[in-house]
Design a protein around this motif. Structure first.
Motif, PDB file in Angstrom:
ATOM      1  N   ARG A  11    -104.249 -12.802  16.190  1.00  0.00           N
ATOM      2  CA  ARG A  11    -105.255 -12.747  15.127  1.00  0.00           C
ATOM      3  C   ARG A  11    -105.226 -14.036  14.287  1.00  0.00           C
ATOM      4  N   ASP A  24    -110.313 -11.234  16.806  1.00  0.00           N
ATOM      5  CA  ASP A  24    -109.430 -10.394  16.002  1.00  0.00           C
ATOM      6  C   ASP A  24    -108.156 -10.032  16.769  1.00  0.00           C
ATOM      7  N   GLY A  25    -107.641 -11.005  17.556  1.00  0.00           N
ATOM      8  CA  GLY A  25    -106.394 -10.816  18.274  1.00  0.00           C
ATOM      9  C   GLY A  25    -106.516 -10.062  19.573  1.00  0.00           C
ATOM     10  N   GLU A  28    -101.563  -8.822  16.435  1.00  0.00           N
ATOM     11  CA  GLU A  28    -101.373  -9.296  15.063  1.00  0.00           C
ATOM     12  C   GLU A  28    -101.007 -10.778  15.043  1.00  0.00           C
TER      13      GLU A  28
END
Length: 341
Positions: free
Chosen positions: A136, A11-12, A133
């Motif tokens: 991700r 998830d980044g 972000e």
């Protein structure tokens, strides 16, 4: 292992404790994240281990082991293989130093393999880790960052070549420097420009063609947007370097023309000097011949021998003077008519 860095991202965000390569790959599959592995000059055994862990094709692994590959984009089973040629300009020598970067990208991994010290990618990884972000998005985001880094590094190379071309043009027309040194400089810079073209142009052709990109398995919509961004930066770089190659070819042609002209002018000057010297020798020879006859006569009668012809001749002296003057005048008239005097 010639490991630079290895990390699993979920998830980044970087997951701590990646461990060994097999452990990191297993962790990425288990968590549903991806592993990013960076290597520098790996050995054949290390390359073989990569193939075993990630299921990489032997032909792609052979390219990594051999090196000296041209930029290309290829699809092997579930992974994509990309070859990049990073570059940097050395202003002191006007040379371009090229590296070699091989990239494997799969659904849950990306492997970057440097076969030269340049470019160092640690700073790029740190920047990406500050942008969760972006990370991700997975391996495509890292691939874009690698491409963007290589293409951004091309810009200083282009500026350095542009500066050198401008200096060559100034030197070409203001006459500074020796002709041999200038010709050597033009030739060496032309060679660097051609080599740079071979690094940038194939990369542009590989990532610009949508059919080739699709055939390589890079079908993600976001990745294609990233590739378009890289293409937009790479097109003007390739156009400029094409122009510099043409300028250097024209500069070499002009230099040869100027050198030929200078040589012809030098030969004409030498010919003119030779003609002037020949004219001077004609004059000297003519005057020497004019003086020779009187000198010969006066020399003979100046030897002071007791018995010589016409010593008691009353008109001998006036006749001798008349003969000497006659010879001199006759030769003067002859040489004058021949424009030797």
């Amino acid at each position: 292992m010639s490991l630079v860095d290895i990390a699993v991202y979920l998830d980044g965000v970087r997951v701590p404790g990646a461990g060994t390569l097999p452990e990191a790959a297993a962790q990425a599959r288990e968590l549903g994240g991806f592993v990013w592995l960076g290597l520098l000059n790996p050995s054949d055994a290390e390359v073989q281990q990569l193939g075993e862990v990630f299921g990489l094709h032997p032909l792609a692994l052979e390219d990594v082991s051999q090196g000296h590959q041209r930029p290309k984009l290829e699809r092997y089973d579930d992974s994509t293989f990309l070859v990049l040629r990073p570059a940097r300009y050395l202003p002191d020598t006007e040379l371009v130093e090229f590296g070699e970067l091989h990239v494997f990208i799969g659904p849950n991994f990306i492997v970057s393999i440097r076969l030269a010290e340049h470019p160092k990618l640690s700073g790029m990884r740190q920047d990406l880790e500050q942008q969760p972000e972006v990370l991700r998005l997975g391996p495509p985001a890292v691939l874009h960052a690698l491409l963007d880094r290589v293409v951004d590094d091309y810009e200083p190379v282009v500026r350095g070549i542009e500066k050198a071309v401008d200096e060559i043009e100034d030197e070409l027309f203001d006459g500074s420097g020796s002709r041999r040194q200038l010709a050597r400089r033009i030739y060496l810079l032309s060679r660097e420009v051609i080599t740079f073209q071979r690094a940038a142009r194939p990369l542009l052709e590989a990532i610009k063609d949508p059919h080739q990109v699709e055939a390589a398995g890079l079908t993600q919509v976001e990745l294609r947007r990233y590739l378009r961004d890289v293409v937009d930066h790479l097109i003007p770089i390739c156009d400029r370097i094409d122009n510099y190659r043409q300028l250097l070819q024209n500069a070499l042609t002009v230099h040869l023309s100027l050198a030929t002209q200078a040589r012809e002018e030098e030969m004409a000057q030498m010919t003119q000097t030779s003609i002037e010297q020949s004219e001077a020798m004609k004059k000297i020879s003519s005057w020497a011949a004019i003086i020779f006859a009187p000198t010969l006569i006066s020399g003979i009668y100046g030897m002071n021998f007791a018995t010589m012809p016409e010593l008691d001749w009353g008109i001998g002296y006036p006749l001798a003077m008349l003969a000497m003057g006659g010879f001199a005048v006759t030769l003067y008239v002859i040489f004058k008519r021949k424009n030797w005097l």
